[in-house]
Design an enzyme around this catalytic site. Structure first.
Site, PDB file in Angstrom:
ATOM      1  N   GLU A 118       6.781  -6.163  -3.266  1.00 24.36           N
ATOM      2  CA  GLU A 118       6.733  -5.369  -2.044  1.00 24.36           C
ATOM      3  C   GLU A 118       6.029  -4.038  -2.270  1.00 24.36           C
ATOM      4  OE1 GLU A 118       7.705  -5.609   1.107  1.00 24.36           O
ATOM      5  OE2 GLU A 118       8.644  -7.568   0.911  1.00 24.36           O
ATOM      6  N   ASP A 119       5.111  -3.715  -1.393  1.00 23.50           N
ATOM      7  CA  ASP A 119       4.562  -2.362  -1.306  1.00 23.50           C
ATOM      8  C   ASP A 119       3.966  -1.826  -2.603  1.00 23.50           C
ATOM      9  OD1 ASP A 119       5.234  -2.632   1.278  1.00 23.50           O
ATOM     10  OD2 ASP A 119       6.588  -0.934   1.409  1.00 23.50           O
ATOM     11  N   TYR A 164      15.868  -1.347   8.686  1.00 19.03           N
ATOM     12  CA  TYR A 164      14.516  -1.599   8.202  1.00 19.03           C
ATOM     13  C   TYR A 164      13.510  -0.774   9.006  1.00 19.03           C
ATOM     14  CZ  TYR A 164      11.199  -3.483   5.169  1.00 19.03           C
ATOM     15  OH  TYR A 164      10.222  -3.542   4.218  1.00 19.03           O
ATOM     16  N   ASN A 209       2.654  -0.013  10.505  1.00 15.00           N
ATOM     17  CA  ASN A 209       3.981   0.596  10.628  1.00 15.00           C
ATOM     18  C   ASN A 209       3.925   2.035  10.112  1.00 15.00           C
ATOM     19  OD1 ASN A 209       5.237  -1.887  11.397  1.00 15.00           O
ATOM     20  ND2 ASN A 209       5.120  -2.534   9.269  1.00 15.00           N
ATOM     21  N   ASN A 253       7.609  -9.038   9.544  1.00 12.21           N
ATOM     22  CA  ASN A 253       7.672  -9.972   8.405  1.00 12.21           C
ATOM     23  C   ASN A 253       9.041 -10.614   8.285  1.00 12.21           C
ATOM     24  OD1 ASN A 253       5.245  -8.732   7.993  1.00 12.21           O
ATOM     25  ND2 ASN A 253       5.435  -8.744   5.767  1.00 12.21           N
ATOM     26  N   ARG A 310       2.694   2.134  -2.517  1.00  9.84           N
ATOM     27  CA  ARG A 310       2.183   2.086  -1.138  1.00  9.84           C
ATOM     28  C   ARG A 310       3.334   1.652  -0.230  1.00  9.84           C
ATOM     29  NH1 ARG A 310       0.740  -2.310   2.354  1.00  9.84           N
ATOM     30  NH2 ARG A 310       2.916  -1.772   2.485  1.00  9.84           N
ATOM     31  N   LYS A 326      14.903  -4.743   2.287  1.00 12.58           N
ATOM     32  CA  LYS A 326      14.428  -6.131   2.414  1.00 12.58           C
ATOM     33  C   LYS A 326      15.533  -7.108   2.043  1.00 12.58           C
ATOM     34  CE  LYS A 326      10.314  -6.375   3.853  1.00 12.58           C
ATOM     35  NZ  LYS A 326       8.906  -6.656   3.867  1.00 12.58           N
ATOM     36  N   ASP A 380       5.010 -10.179  -0.213  1.00 11.54           N
ATOM     37  CA  ASP A 380       5.293 -10.213   1.221  1.00 11.54           C
ATOM     38  C   ASP A 380       4.220  -9.500   2.044  1.00 11.54           C
ATOM     39  OD1 ASP A 380       6.975 -10.935   3.411  1.00 11.54           O
ATOM     40  OD2 ASP A 380       7.476  -8.813   3.574  1.00 11.54           O
ATOM     41  N   ASP A 381       3.661  -8.403   1.516  1.00 15.74           N
ATOM     42  CA  ASP A 381       2.640  -7.664   2.288  1.00 15.74           C
ATOM     43  C   ASP A 381       1.400  -8.523   2.488  1.00 15.74           C
ATOM     44  OD1 ASP A 381       4.146  -5.157   2.137  1.00 15.74           O
ATOM     45  OD2 ASP A 381       3.722  -5.394   0.008  1.00 15.74           O
ATOM     46  N   ALA A 440      -9.206  -3.276   5.685  1.00 16.50           N
ATOM     47  CA  ALA A 440      -9.567  -4.375   4.773  1.00 16.50           C
ATOM     48  C   ALA A 440      -8.738  -4.292   3.503  1.00 16.50           C
ATOM     49  CB  ALA A 440     -11.063  -4.313   4.457  1.00 16.50           C
ATOM     50  N   GLY A 441      -7.476  -3.905   3.655  1.00 16.89           N
ATOM     51  CA  GLY A 441      -6.573  -3.799   2.506  1.00 16.89           C
ATOM     52  C   GLY A 441      -5.824  -5.094   2.267  1.00 16.89           C
ATOM     53  N   ALA A 478      -2.940  -6.215   3.389  1.00 16.17           N
ATOM     54  CA  ALA A 478      -2.348  -6.897   4.542  1.00 16.17           C
ATOM     55  C   ALA A 478      -3.417  -7.728   5.274  1.00 16.17           C
ATOM     56  CB  ALA A 478      -1.704  -5.888   5.488  1.00 16.17           C
TER      57      ALA A 478
HETATM   58  P1  NAD Z   1      -4.290  -0.662   2.334  1.00 20.64           P
HETATM   59  O1  NAD Z   1      -4.218   0.764   1.993  1.00 20.64           O
HETATM   60  O2  NAD Z   1      -4.474  -1.676   1.280  1.00 20.64           O
HETATM   61  O3  NAD Z   1      -5.497  -0.863   3.383  1.00 20.64           O
HETATM   62  C1  NAD Z   1      -5.837   0.007   4.414  1.00 20.64           C
HETATM   63  C2  NAD Z   1      -7.213  -0.367   4.916  1.00 20.64           C
HETATM   64  O4  NAD Z   1      -7.468   0.363   6.119  1.00 20.64           O
HETATM   65  C3  NAD Z   1      -8.370  -0.032   3.958  1.00 20.64           C
HETATM   66  O5  NAD Z   1      -9.269  -1.113   3.918  1.00 20.64           O
HETATM   67  C4  NAD Z   1      -9.079   1.166   4.631  1.00 20.64           C
HETATM   68  O6  NAD Z   1     -10.482   1.191   4.412  1.00 20.64           O
HETATM   69  C5  NAD Z   1      -8.801   0.865   6.093  1.00 20.64           C
HETATM   70  N1  NAD Z   1      -8.881   2.035   6.936  1.00 20.64           N
HETATM   71  C6  NAD Z   1      -8.287   3.238   6.779  1.00 20.64           C
HETATM   72  N2  NAD Z   1      -8.649   4.058   7.771  1.00 20.64           N
HETATM   73  C7  NAD Z   1      -9.482   3.371   8.574  1.00 20.64           C
HETATM   74  C8  NAD Z   1     -10.193   3.677   9.741  1.00 20.64           C
HETATM   75  N3  NAD Z   1     -10.108   4.892  10.273  1.00 20.64           N
HETATM   76  N4  NAD Z   1     -10.966   2.718  10.306  1.00 20.64           N
HETATM   77  C9  NAD Z   1     -11.056   1.501   9.749  1.00 20.64           C
HETATM   78  N5  NAD Z   1     -10.403   1.150   8.626  1.00 20.64           N
HETATM   79  C10 NAD Z   1      -9.631   2.072   8.044  1.00 20.64           C
HETATM   80  O7  NAD Z   1      -2.981  -0.992   3.158  1.00 20.64           O
HETATM   81  P2  NAD Z   1      -2.332  -2.412   3.505  1.00 20.64           P
HETATM   82  O8  NAD Z   1      -1.385  -2.816   2.443  1.00 20.64           O
HETATM   83  O9  NAD Z   1      -3.382  -3.379   3.861  1.00 20.64           O
HETATM   84  O10 NAD Z   1      -1.465  -2.021   4.781  1.00 20.64           O
HETATM   85  C11 NAD Z   1      -2.087  -1.481   5.939  1.00 20.64           C
HETATM   86  C12 NAD Z   1      -1.097  -1.359   7.047  1.00 20.64           C
HETATM   87  O11 NAD Z   1      -0.622  -2.626   7.407  1.00 20.64           O
HETATM   88  C13 NAD Z   1       0.135  -0.507   6.710  1.00 20.64           C
HETATM   89  O12 NAD Z   1       0.251   0.522   7.646  1.00 20.64           O
HETATM   90  C14 NAD Z   1       1.292  -1.404   6.890  1.00 20.64           C
HETATM   91  O13 NAD Z   1       2.333  -0.758   7.605  1.00 20.64           O
HETATM   92  C15 NAD Z   1       0.728  -2.511   7.740  1.00 20.64           C
HETATM   93  N6  NAD Z   1       1.464  -3.726   7.460  1.00 20.64           N
HETATM   94  C16 NAD Z   1       2.196  -4.232   8.487  1.00 20.64           C
HETATM   95  C17 NAD Z   1       2.968  -5.320   8.275  1.00 20.64           C
HETATM   96  C18 NAD Z   1       3.780  -5.883   9.399  1.00 20.64           C
HETATM   97  O14 NAD Z   1       4.665  -6.649   9.188  1.00 20.64           O
HETATM   98  N7  NAD Z   1       3.498  -5.520  10.608  1.00 20.64           N
HETATM   99  C19 NAD Z   1       3.030  -5.911   7.026  1.00 20.64           C
HETATM  100  C20 NAD Z   1       2.263  -5.392   5.989  1.00 20.64           C
HETATM  101  C21 NAD Z   1       1.470  -4.276   6.229  1.00 20.64           C
END
Ligand code: NAD
Length: 547
Positions: free
Chosen positions: A244-245, A102, A407, A452, A155, A173, A267-268, A301-302, A304
């Site tokens: 997922e993703d 993974y 990640n 996760n 994504r 997964k 899951d995200d 603000a995505g 996750a």
């Molecule tokens: P997404 O594309 O929906 O959101 C990304 C966000 O980051 C957006 O709001 C964007 O405006 C913001 N962003 C980008 N560049 C920026 C900057 N320079 N400054 C401030 N904000 C900025 O993505 P997502 O689905 O929310 O996932 C984001 C990350 O979270 C991924 O890299 C993913 O690996 C990680 N994630 C980790 C886990 C975990 O288990 N650790 C689980 C899910 C997602």
């Protein structure tokens, strides 16, 4: 020979067929009697070895490889030769193998998926199958699918649109579901929902294996997904569907569309949320600050980050706050700065509940004004926790909570070393991908890995075992609380807010019991409460790869 964990629709196989069936094959571990009984004499080398010896051989092969991607390829092919050996290996050497099957290796594997492709696995449901999706399921050879993981590849981790190459994620997964959640391989189904890709580089690659066209969007996309969900409901009405993703707008749209109707979760959004909430709960044992008193700032603000905030809202409400008061504890900074009411016309619907009245400002000024106890990064972009921001957190807090969740490791908002160095070793740091322990002030601090995988196998197992009709926020809150409680005092003393990966299978059982308990006590369970008790029942149903 034990009965196949995959219930083949064909009759009981013999001879070479046994050796070519990954669910049945034990290779040189077949006993003399089994070799006689299943027509294997002469087809195997004469030595009879134990599973343990086979694991030693597999490990030797894995360790001799030069790169993780080669190790990944080896483990994928082991899955197609001998499933039980693969999963026994994963469980016995989880700290070593999990990062290969993974994150972080799966990210690279998805990027290169078309080039390292050997043998097909899972199902491809495509835009060309419109009107005929139900028929595809007739070709899937297993009758009792319980967990389906689906992606449209838009994504993938922090890597963007990888189209059909994203198939590595459902496969990975579900391998974790089997290893950590005890769902037998034949009860899992990875699905690539291929609606094209907008990744020009992929489409220009002669080896690309997905639909070579721009992504289907809008109403036709959702109609196609509805058809897929209907087919799943028809063929596997008891199966959990895990999203997922998907890119954020579709991730939310799909979750809203189905979460109250079928057994599903994203899951995200929800798994990440429960995992992070657990880390925040555990951090209070180091900081001494009650969860109910915390202010939290998200960078990114995505899906996750918003998923985490949505579940935290419920967690704050459970402590007695009103929903509005709860949201006032949660602030976001995205690529354009602090998310505020004044920016409403440029924000997505999921951001609006957290767009509070405040002047526009950047991250540093936002930390000064709001004084958060925790900074949680989910941007997908390295360097988005700059030194000045982390130092400000340390100036305000005795034990600043710094979670860099993106990640793979190379995308983490800051490194573990930076977090400790910039806070004089006071940070309570956790990350999404692994970091090595760090020496600071003569002590060794071990960063926690908030994966996760701590949450979803247990939630899925509990939902499937109770026959839950839907997965509720209450179940994720219970999963988070269970995970937080599972962090040992010894781990907390080392600065770690997550339990070691080696304890996940045990934690999955505890989470599954908590989830099933909620399903039974809230009338959401389709199955009777088991007479032998939830713990014994769930354990007895889990796939055991030992032979
Ligand atoms: P997404 O594309 O929906 O959101 C990304 C966000 O980051 C957006 O709001 C964007 O405006 C913001 N962003 C980008 N560049 C920026 C900057 N320079 N400054 C401030 N904000 C900025 O993505 P997502 O689905 O929310 O996932 C984001 C990350 O979270 C991924 O890299 C993913 O690996 C990680 N994630 C980790 C886990 C975990 O288990 N650790 C689980 C899910 C997602």
């Amino acid at each position: 020979m034990s009965k196949s964990s995959k219930q083949s629709k064909r009759g009981e196989p013999r001879g070479l067929e046994v050796l070519l069936d990954p669910a049945l094959n034990k290779s040189m571990a077949f006993t003399r009697e089994e070799r006689e009984r299943y027509g294997l004499r002469g087809l195997l080398p004469p030595a009879i070895v134990s599973q343990r010896t086979q694991i030693s051989r597999a490990l030797e092969n894995i360790r001799r490889k030069d790169s993780d991607i080669e190790r990944f390829i080896y483990l994928q092919s082991l899955a197609t030769r001998n499933e039980r050996l693969l999963y026994r290996l994963v469980l016995d050497h989880i700290e070593e193998i999990l990062p290969v099957i993974y994150t972080p290796t799966v990210g690279q594997a998805c990027k290169e998926f078309a080039h390292i492709f050997r043998q097909t696995r899972g199902m491809y449901v495509t835009a060309d199958d419109r009107g005929e999706i139900r028929k595809l399921f007739d070709n899937w050879p297993y009758d009792d699918v319980r967990v389906i993981v689906v992606t449209d590849g838009e994504r993938i981790l922090g890597l963007g649109d990888l189209g059909a190459n994203g198939m590595g994620i459902p496969i990975g997964k579900l391998a974790l579901y089997t290893a950590l959640g005890g769902i037998a391989p034949g009860k899992t189904l990875p699905v690539m929902f291929d609606v094209g890709t907008d990744n020009a580089e992929l489409r220009g690659d002669p080896l690309y294996l997905g639909l070579d066209r721009p992504r289907l969007r809008g109403v036709p996309y959702f109609e196609l997904f509805d058809e897929f969900v209907e087919a799943v409901q028809d063929v596997y009405p008891n199966a959990l569907l895990q999203f997922e993703d998907f890119a954020t707008p579709n991730a939310y749209a799909l979750l809203r569309r189905y979460r109250d109707k079928i057994l599903c979760f994203n899951d995200d959004i929800q798994g990440t949320a429960a995992m992070t909430l657990a880390g925040i709960h555990a951090s209070t044992r180091l900081s001494g600050i009650e969860f109910a008193d915390m202010r939290i700032m998200f960078v990114g603000a995505g899906s996750a980050a918003t998923g985490i905030a949505d579940l935290m809202t419920e967690a704050f409400v459970a402590t007695g706050l009103s929903r509005d008061e709860a949201r006032q504890r949660l602030w976001f900074v995205d690529i354009d700065g602090l998310v505020v009411a004044d920016r409403a016309d440029t924000l997505l619907p999921h951001n609006l509940p957290y767009a509070h009245e405040h002047e526009r400002c950047d991250l540093g000024a936002a930390i000064d004004a709001i004084e958060p106890h925790a900074l949680i990064g989910a941007t997908g972009v390295a360097g988005t926790f700059p030194r000045a921001a982390v130092e400000r957190m340390a100036a305000i807090n005795e034990r600043p909570v710094i979670f860099a969740l993106s990640n793979p490791t190379s995308n983490a908002e800051c490194t573990a070393e930076q977090a400790y160095a910039w806070t004089g070793g006071r940070a309570i740091f956790a990350s999404g991908s692994p970091f090595k322990p760090v020496e600071i002030n003569g002590e060794t601090v071990t960063p926690g890995q908030g994966n996760n995988a701590h949450i979803f196998p247990g939630v899925g197992l509990g939902a499937v075992m109770s026959g839950a009709r839907v997965v509720t926020d209450e179940m994720f809150l219970a999963a988070a609380a269970t995970l937080a409680e599972a962090v040992a005092d010894e781990n907390i003393r080392q600065g770690t807010v997550y339990p070691p990966l080696s304890s996940i299978r045990e934690i999955s059982v505890a989470i599954a019991v908590a989830v099933a308990e909620i399903a039974h006590s809230t009338g959401l369970a389709r199955y009777e409460r088991p007479s032998d008790g939830l713990v014994a029942h769930i354990k007895s149903q889990m796939f055991d790869p030992t032979y």
